[in-house]
Enzyme design. Structure first.
Site, PDB file in Angstrom:
ATOM      1  N   GLU A   1      18.398  41.902  46.316  1.00  0.00           N
ATOM      2  CA  GLU A   1      17.653  41.394  46.176  1.00  0.00           C
ATOM      3  C   GLU A   1      16.577  41.409  45.816  1.00  0.00           C
ATOM      4  O   GLU A   1      15.769  40.513  45.436  1.00  0.00           O
ATOM      5  CB  GLU A   1      17.410  40.083  47.840  1.00  0.00           C
ATOM      6  CG  GLU A   1      18.697  39.264  48.013  1.00  0.00           C
ATOM      7  CD  GLU A   1      19.522  40.208  48.734  1.00  0.00           C
ATOM      8  OE1 GLU A   1      19.296  41.665  49.658  1.00  0.00           O
ATOM      9  OE2 GLU A   1      20.679  39.654  49.231  1.00  0.00           O
TER      10      GLU A   1
ATOM     11  N   HIS B   1      23.090  33.368  58.701  1.00  0.00           N
ATOM     12  CA  HIS B   1      22.951  32.452  57.516  1.00  0.00           C
ATOM     13  C   HIS B   1      23.065  31.136  57.619  1.00  0.00           C
ATOM     14  O   HIS B   1      23.634  30.623  56.537  1.00  0.00           O
ATOM     15  CB  HIS B   1      24.797  33.266  57.407  1.00  0.00           C
ATOM     16  CG  HIS B   1      24.877  34.600  56.412  1.00  0.00           C
ATOM     17  ND1 HIS B   1      24.952  35.936  57.863  1.00  0.00           N
ATOM     18  CD2 HIS B   1      24.604  35.227  55.392  1.00  0.00           C
ATOM     19  CE1 HIS B   1      24.924  36.667  57.150  1.00  0.00           C
ATOM     20  NE2 HIS B   1      24.270  36.800  55.583  1.00  0.00           N
TER      21      HIS B   1
END
Length: 343
Positions: free
Chosen positions: A75, A152
Site C-alpha cells: 500500500e 478489516h
C-alpha cells in the site's frame, strides 16, 4: 405510460462511473490490488461489497494494462505511485480495498496527497481519488458476508476527515455513488471515497445511463419531518430511514439528513434542519471517541444551540474493536431500535 427505470447496485454504479470517465479522459487510470482481477467477466451475482474487482470489473479488457494496473500488496508503494502520477497530470483512481489499511500508507495520504498543493503554493495539483471500503459486513437483523473481524471492519473515516486538504465522501445509494465518483474523478484535488461493505450489493436503485455529478460538500434531506432530525452517514442513513418509519407509527415525524460529504461538512443543511425540528440524533458506525457523530454534535451545539429543545444524542458503535462473530457484529453496529430509543 410508465417510464422504464434501470436499477443498478452501488458496485455497478461505481463501475459505470469509472468506465465513462476513462472513456472521456485518457488521463484517468486505475491502480490497486485486484483491480484487474475480474477482467472481462460479467457480474455473476457477487453478494459482497468490498472487493475492488466489483468496482473495476471488465475495465482491463477495455482499457488495457497500461491504464488498469494491478499492484502487489504494498500500500505504501502504490499510494505513492498514485500521488506522483497525479502530480504529473494523470488522474489516478487508487483502490486501497479497506480503510483499515490507511495505517500502511498514511504518510502518502496525509503528508503528500493532502498537502502538496498547499506546499507548492498552488502550482501543483493532486487530482487523485482514493477508494476504500469501510464498516462491518453484517447489518443488524441480517448476516451479509460477516466475520471480517477487527482489522478489516473498522469505520475510520473521521481520521481522514480530520486532514486538511482532503475531501471525504461517503455514498449511500447507487445514484449518489455514481455521481460522487464522477465528481471526485473530475476534482483537481485528492478525494477519498468510502463505500460501506454492506451497501455494495444491497444498495440498489435507479441510475441514469448518462454521466452526471453529485456535488461534493452538500448534504441531502432524504426524508422531510418536523419533530426530530436524524443524521446518517453511509449505511446509517438507511438505519435512520428505518427508524423514521417506526417513529411515524408512534406519531413522531422524523427528518433524515444524509451527510454524504464528511469534509467539507455541510453544516448549513444540518443546522437548518435542527432549526425546524429542534432535536438531533446523529447515527454513526464509528466508535464514539473523536468520531464524526461527536464532531457534528459539537458543531450543531455551537451553531444551533438556541434552536435546541433537548440534548443532542449520538448513536455509535461501542468503544471496542469490531467482533468477529456475526451475532456480536450485528449488536455492534447501530440499529434502528437504538435510534428509536434515543429519540
Amino acid at each position: 405510460m410508465a417510464i422504464a427505470t434501470r436499477d443498478l447496485t452501488l458496485n455497478q454504479a461505481m463501475n459505470e462511473a469509472l468506465r465513462q470517465e476513462m472513456r472521456r479522459d485518457p488521463n484517468v487510470i486505475v491502480i490497486g490490488e485486484d483491480v484487474a482481477g475480474a477482467a472481462g467477466k460479467a457480474d455473476q451475482g457477487f453478494v459482497d461489497g468490498w472487493s475492488p474487482s466489483l468496482k473495476t470489473r471488465g475495465l482491463l479488457t477495455e482499457f488495457g494494462a497500461g491504464r488498469v494496473i494491478d499492484t502487489p500488496i504494498a500500500e505504501m508503494g502504490f499510494m505513492g505511485v498514485g500521488v506522483g502520477a497525479a502530480m504529473t497530470g494523470l488522474r489516478p483512481f487508487v483502490d486501497l480495498t479497506f480503510v483499515d489499511l490507511i495505517g500502511c500508507c498514511y504518510d502518502q495520504i496525509a503528508n503528500q496527497a493532502a498537502k502538496m498543493h498547499y506546499m507548492m503554493g498552488g502550482y501543483v495539483d493532486v487530482p487523485m481519488v482514493i477508494r476504500m471500503a469501510y464498516g462491518s459486513r453484517s447489518a443488524p437483523g441480517q448476516t451479509y458476508g460477516g466475520g471480517a473481524a477487527a482489522q478489516h471492519s473498522q469505520t475510520l473515516y473521521s481520521i481522514l476527515a480530520h486532514i486538511p486538504g482532503l475531501k471525504v465522501v461517503v455514498p449511500t445509494t447507487a445514484y449518489n455513488a455514481k455521481g460522487l465518483t464522477i465528481a471526485a474523478i473530475r476534482d483537481n484535488g485528492p478525494v477519498v471515497i468510502l463505500d460501506h461493505k454492506f451497501l455494495g450489493a444491497a444498495a440498489r436503485g435507479h441510475v441514469p445511463e448518462e454521466a452526471y455529478t453529485v456535488p461534493i460538500g452538500k448534504a441531502e434531506v432524504v426524508r422531510v419531518g418536523r419533530d426530530v432530525t436524524l443524521c446518517g452517514i453511509g449505511r446509517t442513513t438507511h438505519v435512520c430511514l428505518e427508524a423514521a418509519t417506526t417513529l411515524a407509527a408512534a406519531g413522531i415525524d422524523a427528518e433524515v439528513v444524509d451527510v454524504l460529504t464528511l469534509a467539507p461538512l455541510d453544516e448549513a443543511t444540518i443546522v437548518d434542519s435542527v432549526k425546524k425540528t429542534r432535536r438531533l440524533v446523529v447515527v454513526d458506525e464509528d466508535t464514539p471517541t473523536a468520531s464524526m457523530a461527536r464532531d457534528i454534535a459539537a458543531r450543531v451545539a455551537d451553531k444551533g444551540f438556541d434552536y435546541l429543545d433537548a440534548p443532542i444524542k449520538t448513536v455509535t458503535a461501542p468503544d471496542v474493536p469490531v467482533p468477529f462473530a456475526a451475532a456480536l457484529e450485528n449488536l455492534y453496529s447501530p440499529s434502528a431500535e437504538r435510534v428509536v430509543a434515543s429519540v
